[in-house]
Design a protein around this motif. Structure first.
Motif, PDB file in Angstrom:
ATOM      1  N   VAL A   1       7.765  27.967  14.532  1.00 25.13           N
ATOM      2  CA  VAL A   1       8.157  26.621  14.085  1.00 25.13           C
ATOM      3  C   VAL A   1       8.435  25.730  15.287  1.00 25.13           C
ATOM      4  CG1 VAL A   1       9.923  25.303  12.859  1.00 25.13           C
ATOM      5  CG2 VAL A   1       9.038  27.401  11.859  1.00 25.13           C
ATOM      6  N   ARG A   2       9.120  26.286  16.298  1.00 22.79           N
ATOM      7  CA  ARG A   2       9.392  25.492  17.497  1.00 22.79           C
ATOM      8  C   ARG A   2       8.093  25.102  18.209  1.00 22.79           C
ATOM      9  NH1 ARG A   2      13.932  29.006  17.908  1.00 22.79           N
ATOM     10  NH2 ARG A   2      12.742  30.494  19.157  1.00 22.79           N
ATOM     11  N   ASP A   3       7.168  26.065  18.327  1.00 25.37           N
ATOM     12  CA  ASP A   3       5.889  25.759  18.968  1.00 25.37           C
ATOM     13  C   ASP A   3       5.135  24.674  18.205  1.00 25.37           C
ATOM     14  OD1 ASP A   3       6.421  27.627  20.887  1.00 25.37           O
ATOM     15  OD2 ASP A   3       5.236  29.222  19.949  1.00 25.37           O
ATOM     16  N   TYR A   4       5.140  24.793  16.899  1.00 24.59           N
ATOM     17  CA  TYR A   4       4.431  23.803  16.081  1.00 24.59           C
ATOM     18  C   TYR A   4       5.104  22.436  16.198  1.00 24.59           C
ATOM     19  CZ  TYR A   4       0.806  23.200  12.565  1.00 24.59           C
ATOM     20  OH  TYR A   4      -0.344  22.840  11.924  1.00 24.59           O
ATOM     21  N   THR A   5       6.426  22.429  16.236  1.00 28.52           N
ATOM     22  CA  THR A   5       7.155  21.168  16.391  1.00 28.52           C
ATOM     23  C   THR A   5       6.836  20.525  17.732  1.00 28.52           C
ATOM     24  OG1 THR A   5       8.954  22.019  15.001  1.00 28.52           O
ATOM     25  CG2 THR A   5       9.445  20.118  16.381  1.00 28.52           C
ATOM     26  N   ASN A   6       6.770  21.339  18.795  1.00 26.80           N
ATOM     27  CA  ASN A   6       6.415  20.808  20.116  1.00 26.80           C
ATOM     28  C   ASN A   6       4.997  20.254  20.119  1.00 26.80           C
ATOM     29  OD1 ASN A   6       8.922  21.554  21.125  1.00 26.80           O
ATOM     30  ND2 ASN A   6       8.210  23.545  21.830  1.00 26.80           N
TER      31      ASN A   6
ATOM     32  N   LYS B   1       1.571  20.715   7.551  1.00 25.97           N
ATOM     33  CA  LYS B   1       1.439  22.132   7.876  1.00 25.97           C
ATOM     34  C   LYS B   1       2.758  22.691   8.394  1.00 25.97           C
ATOM     35  CE  LYS B   1      -1.488  25.543   7.963  1.00 25.97           C
ATOM     36  NZ  LYS B   1      -2.235  25.959   6.774  1.00 25.97           N
ATOM     37  N   ARG B   2       3.476  21.918   9.149  1.00 24.01           N
ATOM     38  CA  ARG B   2       4.773  22.367   9.646  1.00 24.01           C
ATOM     39  C   ARG B   2       5.749  22.596   8.493  1.00 24.01           C
ATOM     40  NH1 ARG B   2       9.739  20.641  10.525  1.00 24.01           N
ATOM     41  NH2 ARG B   2      10.924  21.491  12.318  1.00 24.01           N
ATOM     42  N   SER B   3       5.728  21.678   7.524  1.00 24.71           N
ATOM     43  CA  SER B   3       6.598  21.851   6.354  1.00 24.71           C
ATOM     44  C   SER B   3       6.239  23.139   5.610  1.00 24.71           C
ATOM     45  CB  SER B   3       6.465  20.652   5.412  1.00 24.71           C
ATOM     46  OG  SER B   3       6.865  19.458   6.059  1.00 24.71           O
ATOM     47  N   GLU B   4       4.941  23.411   5.492  1.00 27.80           N
ATOM     48  CA  GLU B   4       4.516  24.658   4.840  1.00 27.80           C
ATOM     49  C   GLU B   4       4.960  25.864   5.655  1.00 27.80           C
ATOM     50  OE1 GLU B   4       0.334  24.332   4.443  1.00 27.80           O
ATOM     51  OE2 GLU B   4       0.402  22.791   2.878  1.00 27.80           O
ATOM     52  N   LEU B   5       4.869  25.756   6.968  1.00 22.88           N
ATOM     53  CA  LEU B   5       5.284  26.857   7.836  1.00 22.88           C
ATOM     54  C   LEU B   5       6.778  27.110   7.716  1.00 22.88           C
ATOM     55  CD1 LEU B   5       4.590  28.923  10.002  1.00 22.88           C
ATOM     56  CD2 LEU B   5       4.902  27.133  11.728  1.00 22.88           C
ATOM     57  N   VAL B   6       7.564  26.035   7.667  1.00 25.24           N
ATOM     58  CA  VAL B   6       9.013  26.186   7.512  1.00 25.24           C
ATOM     59  C   VAL B   6       9.334  26.849   6.177  1.00 25.24           C
ATOM     60  CG1 VAL B   6      11.185  24.933   7.236  1.00 25.24           C
ATOM     61  CG2 VAL B   6       9.587  24.268   9.036  1.00 25.24           C
ATOM     62  N   SER B   7       8.657  26.405   5.118  1.00 26.10           N
ATOM     63  CA  SER B   7       8.879  27.018   3.800  1.00 26.10           C
ATOM     64  C   SER B   7       8.483  28.491   3.813  1.00 26.10           C
ATOM     65  CB  SER B   7       8.078  26.266   2.730  1.00 26.10           C
ATOM     66  OG  SER B   7       8.478  24.920   2.651  1.00 26.10           O
ATOM     67  N   LYS B   8       7.345  28.779   4.449  1.00 26.92           N
ATOM     68  CA  LYS B   8       6.889  30.165   4.539  1.00 26.92           C
ATOM     69  C   LYS B   8       7.871  31.006   5.349  1.00 26.92           C
ATOM     70  CE  LYS B   8       3.730  33.285   3.683  1.00 26.92           C
ATOM     71  NZ  LYS B   8       3.413  33.696   2.310  1.00 26.92           N
ATOM     72  N   ARG B   9       8.390  30.418   6.417  1.00 26.00           N
ATOM     73  CA  ARG B   9       9.378  31.140   7.218  1.00 26.00           C
ATOM     74  C   ARG B   9      10.619  31.462   6.393  1.00 26.00           C
ATOM     75  NH1 ARG B   9      12.946  27.776  11.203  1.00 26.00           N
ATOM     76  NH2 ARG B   9      13.466  27.016   9.116  1.00 26.00           N
ATOM     77  N   ASP B  10      11.135  30.471   5.674  1.00 26.07           N
ATOM     78  CA  ASP B  10      12.330  30.693   4.857  1.00 26.07           C
ATOM     79  C   ASP B  10      12.063  31.778   3.809  1.00 26.07           C
ATOM     80  OD1 ASP B  10      13.510  28.720   6.325  1.00 26.07           O
ATOM     81  OD2 ASP B  10      13.196  27.142   4.835  1.00 26.07           O
ATOM     82  N   GLU B  11      10.876  31.722   3.214  1.00 26.85           N
ATOM     83  CA  GLU B  11      10.528  32.722   2.196  1.00 26.85           C
ATOM     84  C   GLU B  11      10.458  34.122   2.800  1.00 26.85           C
ATOM     85  OE1 GLU B  11       6.696  34.042  -0.551  1.00 26.85           O
ATOM     86  OE2 GLU B  11       6.722  32.084   0.443  1.00 26.85           O
ATOM     87  N   LEU B  12       9.769  34.245   3.938  1.00 31.77           N
ATOM     88  CA  LEU B  12       9.616  35.561   4.563  1.00 31.77           C
ATOM     89  C   LEU B  12      10.939  36.090   5.088  1.00 31.77           C
ATOM     90  CD1 LEU B  12       6.239  35.063   6.467  1.00 31.77           C
ATOM     91  CD2 LEU B  12       6.642  36.356   4.372  1.00 31.77           C
ATOM     92  N   VAL B  13      11.776  35.212   5.617  1.00 32.99           N
ATOM     93  CA  VAL B  13      13.093  35.646   6.100  1.00 32.99           C
ATOM     94  C   VAL B  13      13.927  36.158   4.940  1.00 32.99           C
ATOM     95  CG1 VAL B  13      15.269  34.824   7.080  1.00 32.99           C
ATOM     96  CG2 VAL B  13      13.122  34.188   8.148  1.00 32.99           C
ATOM     97  N   ALA B  14      13.881  35.426   3.809  1.00 32.61           N
ATOM     98  CA  ALA B  14      14.618  35.866   2.624  1.00 32.61           C
ATOM     99  C   ALA B  14      14.099  37.212   2.134  1.00 32.61           C
ATOM    100  CB  ALA B  14      14.524  34.816   1.515  1.00 32.61           C
TER     101      ALA B  14
END
Length: 265
Positions: free
Chosen positions: A36-41, A145-158
């Motif tokens: 997420v940080r890389d994508y944000t950068n 795409k970043r929003s999707e990545l953040v959502s995917k991250r939250d889902e996978l972390v959960a």
């Protein structure tokens, strides 16, 4: 960094297989956070590139507008000079008329130069506008795409936390099965039963001891009474002797047996 390299990097991130990367990562959450940080950068760099491109477009547009205004201004000056030349010519002042006609020609040349410059800038403006539109569209896609990545991250972390919790519960249940606490419970239960049995035995033993003591007391009382009666018989002496002498030995024993039977009944 060029715009192509920026979007190439973003495209690579977009095509990355997240699940494969997670398999290699020791900590999925840290890996996803880094993504997420890389994508944000990358988005920040893309925004800088887009802003610069838009700035360049605005400069070209400003120059184009300035050329248009310059051409109009020189056109007005040429018209004014031509009108003055016509005025002097009508008055017969040919020299002044020629002078202003020459000024009108200079103004017209300047007008043509400005128009030519504006005309040459039009393809550049059009091309730059198309690039800006594409960059804006790409930037919006990156943000999406970043929003999707953040959502995917939250889902996978959960999901990772849930799996970890289930694994912890499974290990706990497994350890319980190995330890088999029921055997410990049975052991304590058996110990309590033995203690209860011991207490019952002590109670029975104590009751038996009391019964024997009471029986001893009863026997002692009976013996004491017998001794007392014997003493009384001896003390009676002569008064009871005639009756005893008159009775036969068999009658005396029969009388004693009868008394014993009555006492038992």
């Amino acid at each position: 960094m060029s715009k192509q390299s920026i979007f190439a990097r973003v495209s690579t991130l977009a095509r990355a297989n997240i699940n494969a990367m997670l398999d290699k990562a020791e900590d999925p959450q840290k890996m996803l956070d880094q993504m997420v940080r890389d994508y944000t950068n990358s988005i920040s760099e893309a925004e800088t590139a887009v802003a610069q491109t838009i700035g360049n477009l605005r400069m070209v547009q400003d120059d184009y507008q300035e050329d248009i205004e310059t051409a109009q201004s020189w056109g007005q000056k040429a018209l004014a000079a031509s009108q003055r030349a016509d005025s002097f010519r009508s008055e017969g002042d040919t020299a002044s008329a020629d002078k202003f006609d020459n000024l009108a020609k200079v103004a017209l040349e300047r007008q043509m130069q400005a128009e030519s410059s504006a005309k040459s800038a039009q393809p550049t403006i059009q091309s730059q506008q198309e690039i800006v539109d594409k960059l804006k569209t790409g930037l919006e896609q990156m943000k999406k795409k970043r929003s999707e990545l953040v959502s995917k991250r939250d889902e996978l972390v959960a999901r990772a936390k849930s799996a970890q919790a289930q694994a912890t519960v499974h290990d706990a249940i497994k350890s319980i099965d190995i330890l088999d606490p029921s055997s410990e419970v049975n052991r304590f239960e058996e110990k309590v039963r033995r203690e209860e049995a011991r207490v019952r035995g002590m109670n029975e033993l104590s009751a038996s001891s009391l019964d024997s003591q009471f029986e001893a007391l009863e026997d002692l009382g009976e013996k004491t009474e017998v001794e007392a009666r014997l003493a009384a018989l001896k003390a009676g002496g002569a008064s009871s002797r005639p009756a005893i002498e008159d009775a036969s030995e068999e009658e005396l024993f029969e009388s004693l047996e009868t008394e014993k039977d009555q006492a038992k009944s």
